[in-house]
Write a protein that holds these residues in place. Structure first.
Motif, PDB file in Angstrom:
ATOM      1  N   PRO A   1      62.174  21.850 129.639  1.00  0.00           N
ATOM      2  CA  PRO A   1      61.524  22.668 128.276  1.00  0.00           C
ATOM      3  C   PRO A   1      60.215  23.202 128.793  1.00  0.00           C
ATOM      4  O   PRO A   1      59.671  24.367 128.251  1.00  0.00           O
ATOM      5  CB  PRO A   1      61.657  21.974 127.202  1.00  0.00           C
ATOM      6  CG  PRO A   1      62.496  20.752 127.583  1.00  0.00           C
ATOM      7  CD  PRO A   1      62.620  20.659 128.940  1.00  0.00           C
ATOM      8  N   TYR A   2      59.373  22.530 129.334  1.00  0.00           N
ATOM      9  CA  TYR A   2      57.860  22.806 129.694  1.00  0.00           C
ATOM     10  C   TYR A   2      57.996  24.036 130.687  1.00  0.00           C
ATOM     11  O   TYR A   2      57.119  24.840 130.624  1.00  0.00           O
ATOM     12  CB  TYR A   2      57.212  21.524 130.290  1.00  0.00           C
ATOM     13  CG  TYR A   2      56.959  20.274 129.394  1.00  0.00           C
ATOM     14  CD1 TYR A   2      56.460  20.437 128.223  1.00  0.00           C
ATOM     15  CD2 TYR A   2      57.720  19.201 129.511  1.00  0.00           C
ATOM     16  CE1 TYR A   2      56.430  19.388 127.386  1.00  0.00           C
ATOM     17  CE2 TYR A   2      57.731  18.201 128.828  1.00  0.00           C
ATOM     18  CZ  TYR A   2      57.016  18.169 127.731  1.00  0.00           C
ATOM     19  OH  TYR A   2      57.034  17.054 126.629  1.00  0.00           O
TER      20      TYR A   2
ATOM     21  N   LYS B   1      62.924  22.070 116.405  1.00  0.00           N
ATOM     22  CA  LYS B   1      62.082  23.150 115.735  1.00  0.00           C
ATOM     23  C   LYS B   1      62.987  23.458 114.533  1.00  0.00           C
ATOM     24  O   LYS B   1      64.481  23.444 114.505  1.00  0.00           O
ATOM     25  CB  LYS B   1      62.258  24.606 116.512  1.00  0.00           C
ATOM     26  CG  LYS B   1      61.570  25.642 115.630  1.00  0.00           C
ATOM     27  CD  LYS B   1      60.759  26.471 116.480  1.00  0.00           C
ATOM     28  CE  LYS B   1      60.281  27.651 115.755  1.00  0.00           C
ATOM     29  NZ  LYS B   1      58.729  27.839 115.646  1.00  0.00           N
ATOM     30  N   ASP B   2      62.367  23.504 113.087  1.00  0.00           N
ATOM     31  CA  ASP B   2      63.080  23.803 111.983  1.00  0.00           C
ATOM     32  C   ASP B   2      64.073  23.002 111.639  1.00  0.00           C
ATOM     33  O   ASP B   2      65.101  23.456 111.199  1.00  0.00           O
ATOM     34  CB  ASP B   2      63.398  25.309 111.925  1.00  0.00           C
ATOM     35  CG  ASP B   2      62.000  26.280 112.011  1.00  0.00           C
ATOM     36  OD1 ASP B   2      61.000  25.883 111.581  1.00  0.00           O
ATOM     37  OD2 ASP B   2      62.198  27.510 112.527  1.00  0.00           O
TER      38      ASP B   2
ATOM     39  N   TYR C   1      64.648  12.837 139.826  1.00  0.00           N
ATOM     40  CA  TYR C   1      65.563  13.856 139.822  1.00  0.00           C
ATOM     41  C   TYR C   1      66.362  14.325 138.677  1.00  0.00           C
ATOM     42  O   TYR C   1      66.880  15.293 138.456  1.00  0.00           O
ATOM     43  CB  TYR C   1      66.761  13.616 140.830  1.00  0.00           C
ATOM     44  CG  TYR C   1      66.416  13.212 142.169  1.00  0.00           C
ATOM     45  CD1 TYR C   1      66.071  14.559 143.193  1.00  0.00           C
ATOM     46  CD2 TYR C   1      66.180  12.078 142.763  1.00  0.00           C
ATOM     47  CE1 TYR C   1      65.550  14.095 144.379  1.00  0.00           C
ATOM     48  CE2 TYR C   1      65.749  11.961 144.085  1.00  0.00           C
ATOM     49  CZ  TYR C   1      65.348  12.778 144.874  1.00  0.00           C
ATOM     50  OH  TYR C   1      64.929  12.813 146.077  1.00  0.00           O
ATOM     51  N   ILE C   2      66.088  13.472 137.650  1.00  0.00           N
ATOM     52  CA  ILE C   2      66.914  13.552 136.215  1.00  0.00           C
ATOM     53  C   ILE C   2      65.679  13.159 135.302  1.00  0.00           C
ATOM     54  O   ILE C   2      64.659  12.605 135.429  1.00  0.00           O
ATOM     55  CB  ILE C   2      68.024  12.622 136.073  1.00  0.00           C
ATOM     56  CG1 ILE C   2      67.896  11.153 136.141  1.00  0.00           C
ATOM     57  CG2 ILE C   2      69.064  13.101 136.935  1.00  0.00           C
ATOM     58  CD1 ILE C   2      68.993  10.510 135.752  1.00  0.00           C
ATOM     59  N   ALA C   3      65.986  14.114 134.084  1.00  0.00           N
ATOM     60  CA  ALA C   3      64.971  13.551 132.901  1.00  0.00           C
ATOM     61  C   ALA C   3      65.430  14.179 131.676  1.00  0.00           C
ATOM     62  O   ALA C   3      66.544  14.719 131.570  1.00  0.00           O
ATOM     63  CB  ALA C   3      63.647  14.535 133.266  1.00  0.00           C
ATOM     64  N   GLY C   4      65.104  13.564 130.343  1.00  0.00           N
ATOM     65  CA  GLY C   4      65.767  13.796 129.187  1.00  0.00           C
ATOM     66  C   GLY C   4      64.722  14.343 128.425  1.00  0.00           C
ATOM     67  O   GLY C   4      63.450  13.906 128.278  1.00  0.00           O
ATOM     68  N   TYR C   5      64.979  15.345 127.465  1.00  0.00           N
ATOM     69  CA  TYR C   5      63.945  15.542 126.193  1.00  0.00           C
ATOM     70  C   TYR C   5      64.506  15.761 125.148  1.00  0.00           C
ATOM     71  O   TYR C   5      65.783  16.134 125.048  1.00  0.00           O
ATOM     72  CB  TYR C   5      63.260  17.037 127.038  1.00  0.00           C
ATOM     73  CG  TYR C   5      62.789  17.113 128.349  1.00  0.00           C
ATOM     74  CD1 TYR C   5      61.664  16.601 128.676  1.00  0.00           C
ATOM     75  CD2 TYR C   5      63.595  17.353 129.379  1.00  0.00           C
ATOM     76  CE1 TYR C   5      60.929  16.517 129.763  1.00  0.00           C
ATOM     77  CE2 TYR C   5      63.120  17.185 130.752  1.00  0.00           C
ATOM     78  CZ  TYR C   5      62.017  16.907 130.885  1.00  0.00           C
ATOM     79  OH  TYR C   5      61.332  16.872 132.106  1.00  0.00           O
TER      80      TYR C   5
ATOM     81  N   CYS D   1      58.226  24.893 120.159  1.00  0.00           N
ATOM     82  CA  CYS D   1      58.950  23.984 119.773  1.00  0.00           C
ATOM     83  C   CYS D   1      58.290  22.430 119.761  1.00  0.00           C
ATOM     84  O   CYS D   1      57.196  22.739 120.778  1.00  0.00           O
ATOM     85  CB  CYS D   1      60.425  23.729 120.327  1.00  0.00           C
ATOM     86  SG  CYS D   1      61.119  25.395 120.267  1.00  0.00           S
ATOM     87  N   ARG D   2      58.685  21.505 119.260  1.00  0.00           N
ATOM     88  CA  ARG D   2      57.985  20.217 119.386  1.00  0.00           C
ATOM     89  C   ARG D   2      58.899  19.588 120.768  1.00  0.00           C
ATOM     90  O   ARG D   2      60.013  19.740 120.483  1.00  0.00           O
ATOM     91  CB  ARG D   2      57.940  19.262 118.235  1.00  0.00           C
ATOM     92  CG  ARG D   2      57.460  17.915 118.837  1.00  0.00           C
ATOM     93  CD  ARG D   2      57.178  17.036 117.530  1.00  0.00           C
ATOM     94  NE  ARG D   2      58.463  16.915 116.938  1.00  0.00           N
ATOM     95  CZ  ARG D   2      58.687  15.861 116.057  1.00  0.00           C
ATOM     96  NH1 ARG D   2      57.614  15.197 115.417  1.00  0.00           N
ATOM     97  NH2 ARG D   2      59.842  15.692 115.524  1.00  0.00           N
ATOM     98  N   VAL D   3      58.125  19.481 121.824  1.00  0.00           N
ATOM     99  CA  VAL D   3      58.986  18.897 123.040  1.00  0.00           C
ATOM    100  C   VAL D   3      58.576  17.522 123.316  1.00  0.00           C
ATOM    101  O   VAL D   3      57.396  17.263 123.321  1.00  0.00           O
ATOM    102  CB  VAL D   3      58.804  19.677 124.216  1.00  0.00           C
ATOM    103  CG1 VAL D   3      59.620  19.013 125.527  1.00  0.00           C
ATOM    104  CG2 VAL D   3      59.258  21.290 123.979  1.00  0.00           C
ATOM    105  N   THR D   4      59.520  16.658 123.223  1.00  0.00           N
ATOM    106  CA  THR D   4      59.160  14.969 123.357  1.00  0.00           C
ATOM    107  C   THR D   4      59.964  14.815 124.791  1.00  0.00           C
ATOM    108  O   THR D   4      61.084  14.919 125.071  1.00  0.00           O
ATOM    109  CB  THR D   4      59.638  14.221 122.369  1.00  0.00           C
ATOM    110  OG1 THR D   4      59.272  14.641 121.057  1.00  0.00           O
ATOM    111  CG2 THR D   4      59.366  12.826 122.612  1.00  0.00           C
TER     112      THR D   4
END
Length: 111
Positions: A44-45, A71-72, A63-67, A53-56
């Motif tokens: 998302p970055y 928003k609203d 190789y992998i990531a979760g976010y 949006c708020r991205v955490t």
């Protein structure tokens, strides 16, 4: 399709953890997500979603990531995975234990 994926996951859980999506991506199966985004190489970055949006960041590996993108009152589970069809299938299978309404593909995975 979702029921078939659940049966596959039931077999995987016989020999592995029952929280594979949490271990891989930091995503909770207790949350109902409005969408699951599957994006090889895209975060998302990288798409500058953090400006709107708020991205955490929940989990990041080589190789992998979760976010979690919010928003609203909308919650989007976002997974970044490596390229290849086999890699995509493996990681989507892990996400079968999550509760989401829609799945969205971003990037080459959409082809």
């Amino acid at each position: 399709m979702k029921e078939k994926m659940k049966r596959i996951m039931d077999r995987l859980h016989q020999y592995n953890s029952s929280d594979m999506a949490f271990l891989a991506f930091g995503l909770s199966k207790e949350i109902e997500y409005d969408a699951l985004v599957v994006a090889p190489s895209y975060t998302p970055y990288k798409l500058k979603m953090d400006q709107y949006c708020r991205v955490t960041t929940l989990q990041e590996g080589a190789y992998i990531a979760g976010y979690l993108v919010e928003k609203d009152g909308i919650k989007i589970a976002w997974i970044k995975i490596g390229s290849s069809d086999a890699n995509c299938i493996d990681h989507i299978a892990v996400c079968a234990e999550l509760n989401f309404k829609k799945m969205v593909f971003i990037g080459a995975v959409g082809a």
